[in-house]
Design an enzyme around this catalytic site. Structure first.
Site, PDB file in Angstrom:
ATOM      1  N   THR A  84      -6.156   1.435   6.814  1.00 53.16           N
ATOM      2  CA  THR A  84      -5.025   2.023   6.095  1.00 53.16           C
ATOM      3  C   THR A  84      -4.847   1.282   4.770  1.00 53.16           C
ATOM      4  O   THR A  84      -5.598   0.353   4.461  1.00 53.16           O
ATOM      5  CB  THR A  84      -3.724   1.926   6.918  1.00 53.16           C
ATOM      6  OG1 THR A  84      -3.268   0.562   6.908  1.00 53.16           O
ATOM      7  CG2 THR A  84      -3.950   2.383   8.354  1.00 53.16           C
ATOM      8  N   CYS A  85      -3.832   1.674   4.008  1.00 57.99           N
ATOM      9  CA  CYS A  85      -3.616   1.016   2.721  1.00 57.99           C
ATOM     10  C   CYS A  85      -3.162  -0.434   2.895  1.00 57.99           C
ATOM     11  O   CYS A  85      -3.341  -1.255   1.989  1.00 57.99           O
ATOM     12  CB  CYS A  85      -2.597   1.788   1.889  1.00 57.99           C
ATOM     13  SG  CYS A  85      -0.988   1.986   2.692  1.00 57.99           S
ATOM     14  N   SER A 145       4.310  -4.063  10.607  1.00 56.80           N
ATOM     15  CA  SER A 145       4.249  -3.294   9.373  1.00 56.80           C
ATOM     16  C   SER A 145       5.028  -3.961   8.247  1.00 56.80           C
ATOM     17  O   SER A 145       5.899  -4.795   8.480  1.00 56.80           O
ATOM     18  CB  SER A 145       4.811  -1.886   9.600  1.00 56.80           C
ATOM     19  OG  SER A 145       4.055  -1.201  10.562  1.00 56.80           O
ATOM     20  N   GLU A 150       8.489   1.338  10.598  1.00 57.80           N
ATOM     21  CA  GLU A 150       8.054   2.571   9.938  1.00 57.80           C
ATOM     22  C   GLU A 150       7.228   3.395  10.926  1.00 57.80           C
ATOM     23  O   GLU A 150       6.490   2.863  11.748  1.00 57.80           O
ATOM     24  CB  GLU A 150       7.279   2.257   8.654  1.00 57.80           C
ATOM     25  CG  GLU A 150       6.033   1.417   8.827  1.00 57.80           C
ATOM     26  CD  GLU A 150       4.778   2.242   9.013  1.00 57.80           C
ATOM     27  OE1 GLU A 150       4.877   3.476   8.944  1.00 57.80           O
ATOM     28  OE2 GLU A 150       3.723   1.651   9.256  1.00 57.80           O
ATOM     29  N   ALA A 151       7.357   4.720  10.823  1.00 62.43           N
ATOM     30  CA  ALA A 151       6.823   5.596  11.867  1.00 62.43           C
ATOM     31  C   ALA A 151       5.360   5.960  11.681  1.00 62.43           C
ATOM     32  O   ALA A 151       4.708   6.412  12.625  1.00 62.43           O
ATOM     33  CB  ALA A 151       7.663   6.877  11.926  1.00 62.43           C
ATOM     34  N   GLY A 226      12.517  13.292 -12.142  1.00 61.01           N
ATOM     35  CA  GLY A 226      11.625  12.146 -12.109  1.00 61.01           C
ATOM     36  C   GLY A 226      10.352  12.482 -11.360  1.00 61.01           C
ATOM     37  O   GLY A 226      10.334  13.398 -10.524  1.00 61.01           O
ATOM     38  N   GLY A 228       7.987   9.665 -10.464  1.00 57.90           N
ATOM     39  CA  GLY A 228       7.369   8.383 -10.130  1.00 57.90           C
ATOM     40  C   GLY A 228       7.247   8.166  -8.638  1.00 57.90           C
ATOM     41  O   GLY A 228       7.329   9.108  -7.839  1.00 57.90           O
ATOM     42  N   GLU A 229       7.082   6.893  -8.248  1.00 58.27           N
ATOM     43  CA  GLU A 229       6.888   6.549  -6.836  1.00 58.27           C
ATOM     44  C   GLU A 229       8.099   6.915  -5.987  1.00 58.27           C
ATOM     45  O   GLU A 229       7.956   7.446  -4.886  1.00 58.27           O
ATOM     46  CB  GLU A 229       6.604   5.051  -6.727  1.00 58.27           C
ATOM     47  CG  GLU A 229       6.295   4.587  -5.317  1.00 58.27           C
ATOM     48  CD  GLU A 229       5.949   3.110  -5.255  1.00 58.27           C
ATOM     49  OE1 GLU A 229       5.988   2.547  -4.147  1.00 58.27           O
ATOM     50  OE2 GLU A 229       5.647   2.524  -6.307  1.00 58.27           O
ATOM     51  N   ALA A 231      10.258   9.246  -6.565  1.00 55.40           N
ATOM     52  CA  ALA A 231      10.303  10.708  -6.454  1.00 55.40           C
ATOM     53  C   ALA A 231       9.326  11.201  -5.396  1.00 55.40           C
ATOM     54  O   ALA A 231       9.642  12.094  -4.602  1.00 55.40           O
ATOM     55  CB  ALA A 231       9.992  11.346  -7.804  1.00 55.40           C
TER      56      ALA A 231
END
EC number: 1.2.1.70
Length: 461
Positions: A84-85, A145, A150-151, A226, A228-229, A231
């Protein structure tokens, strides 16, 4: 819920408790079964830089090739790759652990990713046995995480396991451990509130504020300012909440178009903001503008054209996108970043309170996993040993009872002799079986399982 009660979010941070922390619940060791001990080599945002994670990450379209290379290198091995990232982790097992030791594992990763083997050993953490299993359970339950609870990570773990299944690189141990990881994660979800406390500004805004004003977003017009991230994250929550009519506006129209296309929604020119406001139900600001993009004076001209229609405004921007004076108009509900961040902070604290309970569940599930694993290893041997002893006893009793009846011995006496034989067998079997169970609880460290197989000629599983 009043505006001051609205949930809020503070900046997210890495978990304060490491996944390596110990628990009070002891865990058994894996049996020396056909799959060997589970091993994990990997790195995450906790212990490796973005630059290194990028070097070892495996793109989705290359995972099958990676699994295939592992199978070629370790023909009888099992592998599930989680990439994953924020983390790259390989979970592997082999019937012969000596062929897949830490160095061999690191050499394989280094060779595949064209890295130095020593660098991999230095920068990727290696875990084995209970430590590897407990880590996987912790990851699946989202306790490791970047944002606690976080799901998304559980679905990523499931996808990694499913892809390995389809490719054919899983086996007895990886099947068992990944199914158990899903069970552990579900327990954490059901028995704690960690996953029910939103801790990002967009998740709180859409998940907790919007339902206080609207029953559904399916028929509501949403205007998002907007691109960006912030948004992008907000759009994801809006789509998950059922919003269908969404328009993205940004001073750079190409960026608005790109974001809108990504989420299959509409975009418009920045100059159309006031016109879009006339029919909007939900207005969201995520820009980096130095001054409010909608002033109180501008809204004063727009408000009469709305004809009393309710407007929910979520101002997620710093500096603020909307003049606070807009909140004075009838039918307008304005929530600003401070309201939302305060709620996020409260939610994060509530999540952290659940941490000990969640870790206890992980420890219990790890113990349960190895108990079941060891039981599966010892069960067949115990059954064969008992059956062998009972067959010998029954054969001897048939011969003896025939002679006793020829001698005119009463049936009551014969039955007592039968019971005596049963007690003798049980007493003889008790010490080795008790020792075998104790040895299983310690991970078969003394090798009694194999010793019993050979001593009593019990054969293989």
């Amino acid at each position: 819920m009043t505006k001051s009660d609205t949930p809020k979010s503070a900046p997210t941070s890495a978990n304060s408790t490491s996944a390596n922390s110990t628990t009070d619940v002891p865990v058994a060791q894996p049996a020396n079964g056909s799959a060997g001990a589970l091993q994990m080599i990997g790195c995450s945002h906790h212990d490796a830089s973005v630059e290194f994670r990028e070097k070892v990450s495996v793109p989705a379209d290359q995972i099958d090739a990676f699994l295939g290379a592992f199978r070629n290198r370790f023909p009888r091995g099992e592998l599930v790759l989680l990439s994953t990232c924020n983390r790259v982790e390989l979970y592997a097992a082999s019937p012969d652990p000596s062929t897949l030791d830490r160095r061999a594992f690191a050499d394989f990763v280094a060779n595949q990713q064209r890295l130095n083997s020593d660098d991999v050993l230095h920068q990727m953490i290696h875990r084995s046995g209970p430590e590897a299993v407990e880590h996987l359970f912790t990851v699946a339950a989202s306790l490791d995480s970047m944002v606690l609870g976080e799901a998304q990570i559980l679905s990523q773990v499931k996808q990694a396991y499913q892809q390995a299944n389809v490719f054919g690189s899983t086996g007895p141990l990886t099947h068992a451990v990944f199914q158990a990881a899903n069970r552990a994660a579900k327990r954490v979800q059901q028995e704690t509130t960690i996953h029910r406390r939103r801790v990002s500004v967009p998740s709180v805004a859409v998940g907790e504020v919007v339902p206080e004003v609207f029953d559904s977003l399916a028929d509501k017009r949403v205007v998002l300012c907007g691109a960006g991230e912030m948004a992008g994250e907000t759009l994801r929550y809006l789509k998950d909440a059922g919003a269908r009519d969404i328009c993205v506006l940004n001073r750079s129209r190409p960026r608005a178009i790109e974001l809108a296309d990504q989420f299959q929604c509409e975009s418009d020119d920045w100059e159309q903001l006031n016109q879009r406001l006339v029919g909007a139900d939900l207005l969201i600001g995520t820009t980096s503008a130095a001054e409010p993009i909608v002033s109180a004076a501008t809204f004063a001209q727009i408000h009469p054209r709305r004809r009393g229609k309710v407007l929910l405004i979520l101002d997620l921007a710093v500096p603020r996108d909307f003049d606070p004076g807009i909140d004075d108009y009838s039918g307008v509900y304005l929530y600003q970043i401070d309201d939302l961040e305060a709620a996020c902070t409260r939610n994060r604290r509530e999540r952290e309170k659940e941490w000990p309970k969640a870790k206890k569940i992980i420890a219990e599930e790890t113990e349960r996993f190895f108990h079941d694993l060891n039981h599966r290893a010892t069960g067949p041997v115990i059954r064969r040993l008992r059956n062998q002893a009972l067959e010998i006893k029954d054969d001897e009793l048939v011969r003896l009872n025939n002679k006793l009846r020829e001698m005119g011995i009463e049936e009551a006496a014969i039955k007592e002799i039968d019971k005596s034989f049963d007690r003798v067998v049980n007493k003889l079997l008790h010490p080795p079986l008790a020792s075998l169970r104790d040895d299983a609880a310690e991970g078969h460290s003394r090798g009694l399982l194999e010793a019993l197989r050979h001593l009593f000629n019990l054969g293989d599983d």
